[in-house]
Design a protein around this motif. Structure first.
Motif, PDB file in Angstrom:
ATOM      1  N   ASP A  81      -2.728  -5.635 101.935  1.00  0.00           N
ATOM      2  CA  ASP A  81      -2.415  -4.218 102.171  1.00  0.00           C
ATOM      3  C   ASP A  81      -2.193  -3.494 100.850  1.00  0.00           C
ATOM      4  OD1 ASP A  81      -2.502  -4.601 104.856  1.00  0.00           O
ATOM      5  OD2 ASP A  81      -0.334  -4.869 105.078  1.00  0.00           O
ATOM      6  N   LEU A  83      -3.488  -4.166  97.957  1.00  0.00           N
ATOM      7  CA  LEU A  83      -4.749  -3.987  97.248  1.00  0.00           C
ATOM      8  C   LEU A  83      -5.550  -2.823  97.832  1.00  0.00           C
ATOM      9  CD1 LEU A  83      -6.442  -5.074  94.998  1.00  0.00           C
ATOM     10  CD2 LEU A  83      -7.446  -6.724  96.572  1.00  0.00           C
ATOM     11  N   ARG A  84      -5.547  -2.727  99.149  1.00  0.00           N
ATOM     12  CA  ARG A  84      -6.271  -1.625  99.778  1.00  0.00           C
ATOM     13  C   ARG A  84      -5.649  -0.287  99.381  1.00  0.00           C
ATOM     14  NH1 ARG A  84      -7.884  -3.918 104.046  1.00  0.00           N
ATOM     15  NH2 ARG A  84      -5.705  -4.379 104.470  1.00  0.00           N
ATOM     16  N   CYS A  87      -6.430   0.442  95.682  1.00  0.00           N
ATOM     17  CA  CYS A  87      -7.823   0.859  95.511  1.00  0.00           C
ATOM     18  C   CYS A  87      -7.964   2.343  95.882  1.00  0.00           C
ATOM     19  CB  CYS A  87      -8.730  -0.012  96.378  1.00  0.00           C
ATOM     20  SG  CYS A  87     -10.484   0.175  96.035  1.00  0.00           S
ATOM     21  N   ALA A  88      -7.366   2.734  96.996  1.00  0.00           N
ATOM     22  CA  ALA A  88      -7.445   4.134  97.436  1.00  0.00           C
ATOM     23  C   ALA A  88      -6.737   5.057  96.442  1.00  0.00           C
ATOM     24  CB  ALA A  88      -6.845   4.274  98.831  1.00  0.00           C
ATOM     25  N   GLU A  91      -8.838   5.439  93.312  1.00  0.00           N
ATOM     26  CA  GLU A  91      -9.979   6.311  93.597  1.00  0.00           C
ATOM     27  C   GLU A  91      -9.539   7.771  93.692  1.00  0.00           C
ATOM     28  OE1 GLU A  91     -11.708   4.546  97.069  1.00  0.00           O
ATOM     29  OE2 GLU A  91     -12.817   3.055  95.899  1.00  0.00           O
ATOM     30  N   HIS A  96     -12.219   3.900  89.265  1.00  0.00           N
ATOM     31  CA  HIS A  96     -12.518   2.778  90.137  1.00  0.00           C
ATOM     32  C   HIS A  96     -11.616   1.608  89.770  1.00  0.00           C
ATOM     33  CE1 HIS A  96     -15.886   4.443  92.208  1.00  0.00           C
ATOM     34  NE2 HIS A  96     -16.494   4.767  91.088  1.00  0.00           N
ATOM     35  N   LEU A  97     -11.531   0.680  90.712  1.00  0.00           N
ATOM     36  CA  LEU A  97     -10.705  -0.491  90.498  1.00  0.00           C
ATOM     37  C   LEU A  97     -11.593  -1.671  90.133  1.00  0.00           C
ATOM     38  CD1 LEU A  97      -7.699  -1.243  90.673  1.00  0.00           C
ATOM     39  CD2 LEU A  97      -8.139  -2.115  92.956  1.00  0.00           C
TER      40      LEU A  97
ATOM     41  N   LEU B  71     -13.823  -2.718 100.307  1.00  0.00           N
ATOM     42  CA  LEU B  71     -12.692  -3.227 101.085  1.00  0.00           C
ATOM     43  C   LEU B  71     -12.742  -2.639 102.487  1.00  0.00           C
ATOM     44  CD1 LEU B  71      -9.482  -3.036  98.906  1.00  0.00           C
ATOM     45  CD2 LEU B  71     -10.637  -5.066  99.734  1.00  0.00           C
ATOM     46  N   LEU B  98     -16.353  -4.715  91.136  1.00  0.00           N
ATOM     47  CA  LEU B  98     -15.802  -3.376  91.296  1.00  0.00           C
ATOM     48  C   LEU B  98     -15.460  -3.171  92.764  1.00  0.00           C
ATOM     49  CD1 LEU B  98     -16.629  -0.198  89.570  1.00  0.00           C
ATOM     50  CD2 LEU B  98     -16.801  -0.133  92.045  1.00  0.00           C
ATOM     51  N   LEU B  99     -14.194  -2.882  92.989  1.00  0.00           N
ATOM     52  CA  LEU B  99     -13.702  -2.738  94.354  1.00  0.00           C
ATOM     53  C   LEU B  99     -13.738  -1.273  94.742  1.00  0.00           C
ATOM     54  CD1 LEU B  99     -12.544  -5.158  95.861  1.00  0.00           C
ATOM     55  CD2 LEU B  99     -10.276  -4.269  95.388  1.00  0.00           C
ATOM     56  N   THR B 101     -13.400   1.681  98.318  1.00  0.00           N
ATOM     57  CA  THR B 101     -13.144   1.903  99.734  1.00  0.00           C
ATOM     58  C   THR B 101     -14.200   2.868 100.273  1.00  0.00           C
ATOM     59  OG1 THR B 101     -11.677   3.771  99.295  1.00  0.00           O
ATOM     60  CG2 THR B 101     -10.648   1.613  99.448  1.00  0.00           C
TER      61      THR B 101
END
Lengths: 338, 338
Positions: A81, A83-84, A87-88, A91, A96-97, B71, B98-99, B101
């Motif tokens: 959770d 990581l998600r 990432c958001a 962004e 970027h991740l 993801l 590169l991750l 969403t």
């Protein structure tokens, strides 16, 4: 031998009839420069053989548009959770991740150094903090932007000195909230369950538990300690505690994984979880709702945490932020929330 | 008005007295070109105002050194392990991960398009395949390297046409292995547990279960279906099945999450899990060892899968690969492994 003549940024600026800043922009933010100027300055750079020196490039280098994040070799449901959300958040900030793997501790620094040298990232978000984690000091020294999720602890329940910004959940505060809730349910014999290799963050939760017991006039929490960090080990430790004379009626576990062991021990002893033995976990991981009868746990507010981390990547002087965890009540400890 | 004269790569090559290939290398692999030549060609490019056209750039563009991975908005414990293995496999191939969403389905393609336009990645590994997933055809059409983890299904238990390479676990085969093991334990009344919105991959597991029952001369599996995809919903569905006249003695669940519901239902009905009611899951996620008494499940061999995916990124003609899942036996269904 002819000594090579060092070409400076001022020489390029003079040659192309622009300011020093414009040359710097051409090198680092070409999108900010008018096409004609861009071409003229680039021609001058090529003609003169100008090479920006290392420190100048580091100071004003072109953005990679990427933030590095190291995956831990150790899995927990909670980090999925996190990581998600991270990432958001990255962004949302226009980057970027970039995900990478590295060993923990000193051994992993070479991987960070390599990413910096490749200019693959503009900075790092670091999680999975280990005791005496070398990363904050190492990154701070190099002027690389970063933000830590978690404080570094020096093999004890107190955070050590840690340069640079961090965000963490107040584990001691959350443990105190759990103890207060358990006390209202009538529990006075409370155990704190951790394990032999407990991290500083876990010990902090134990400290909060102990302080809350003292403040409430309860006896100090019974220390129950698993040998290994798994549910089976935790189950053995809690079984022994339940068989002893002063058996606890409530177990505050330092993590969900350990709490699951306490639940198994209760079932094995024929106790009703949530009635005969209350059990709480930490992290509100994927196992918390799945472990019968549902595990009361402490949720880490990942959206708040990741937004604060990304903000700190930009503002390296923002310091630390202690976030309150959220007690998620399920049947294993039906405490009242405030 | 003067019509602009289009500068070609041949003109740049002639102007800088190098081959066409060298100009291409300057644009795409500058590290392969001697410094003097590099400078001379770049000067010619600037002087002539040469702009490589889109298709030429796509054909011989500089490597980003990165692979994109989206993801999923839906979490499962299993994908945590998958992501770690994928990250390591991509790094072993000399790239970074590169991750990002993106929404599922058509709505997410804009994010893929943006990453391609930015040249942020050399290709994609795609997981979390949805029924009628548009990504394989879309990426294939654009000549973008990719590899799918999972087949695309067209709202049914058979894979649809799918261009490009993929790797998947043989769900039907694994379900058949579970049925064979349960039969050896003496079970003949087997239920298959899925949910109302079951994906093609789940239906494939059900198909394998049904075919194995038929092959073994057992009655067809009892269809038990949760309304929602969670353990509580699964528990309700299994409770109803256990209360019926022809109650099953074994439940093959389409996932660990659903299997946990079956375990809860057994406890609620006073049954001993693994003895009175055997339960198996799928995915061997983090909950499988934690769910008492330990859930027999099917492990996806993530190292094999991710290595095959990364290999297929380079070899787009490698086709599909069906990998055998590994039955991990725990007490919820103490079947014999072969």
């Amino acid at each position: 031998m002819k000594r090579p003549h060092r070409v400076t940024i001022d020489r390029v600026a003079a040659e192309s009839r622009v300011s020093r800043q414009t040359v710097s922009n051409v090198l680092n933010y070409p999108e900010r420069v008018a096409p004609d100027t861009l071409r003229r300055v680039r021609l001058a750079i090529e003609r003169l053989g100008y090479q920006p020196d290392r420190s100048a490039r580091t100071m004003v280098r072109r953005r990679a548009g990427q933030v590095g994040y190291c995956l831990s070799p150790n899995s927990t449901g909670f980090m999925d959770d996190f990581l998600r959300a991270l990432c958001a958040a990255v962004e949302a900030s226009g980057s970027h991740l970039l995900l990478f793997t590295a060993p923990e501790g000193e051994a992993g620094l070479a991987v960070y150094a390599d990413l910096i040298a490749q200019r693959a990232v503009d900075g790092f978000v670091c999680a999975h903090v280990v005791d005496d984690d070398p990363r904050p000091a190492w990154l701070h020294e190099r002027g690389v932007p970063f933000a830590m999720f978690g404080r570094t602890w020096s093999s004890g329940p107190r955070p050590g000195p840690q340069p640079g910004p961090w965000v963490d959940v107040d584990g001691a505060g959350a443990a105190a909230a759990l103890v207060a809730g358990l006390r209202e349910l009538g529990h006075s014999r409370i155990a704190f369950l951790d394990w032999a290799g407990a991290t500083g963050a876990m010990l902090d939760r134990g400290r909060g538990c102990a302080e809350a017991c003292r403040a409430a006039g309860l006896p100090p929490p019974l220390a129950v300690r698993a040998e290994e960090y798994d549910s089976a080990s935790a189950e053995r430790a809690v079984r022994a505690a339940l068989a002893a004379e002063d058996a606890p009626t409530a177990v505050v576990a330092a993590s969900d994984i350990l709490a699951v062991g306490a639940v198994h021990a209760a079932y094995a002893a024929g106790l009703r979880v949530g009635e005969d033995l209350a059990v709480t976990g930490f992290d509100d991981s994927v196992v918390a709702p799945l472990c019968p009868p549902g595990l009361t746990s402490v949720r880490q507010p990942v959206e708040v945490i990741t937004a604060a981390l990304v903000e700190r990547l930009r503002d390296q002087d923002a310091g630390g932020l202690l976030v309150q965890g959220e007690v998620v009540v399920r049947l294993s400890a039906p405490i009242a929330t405030r």
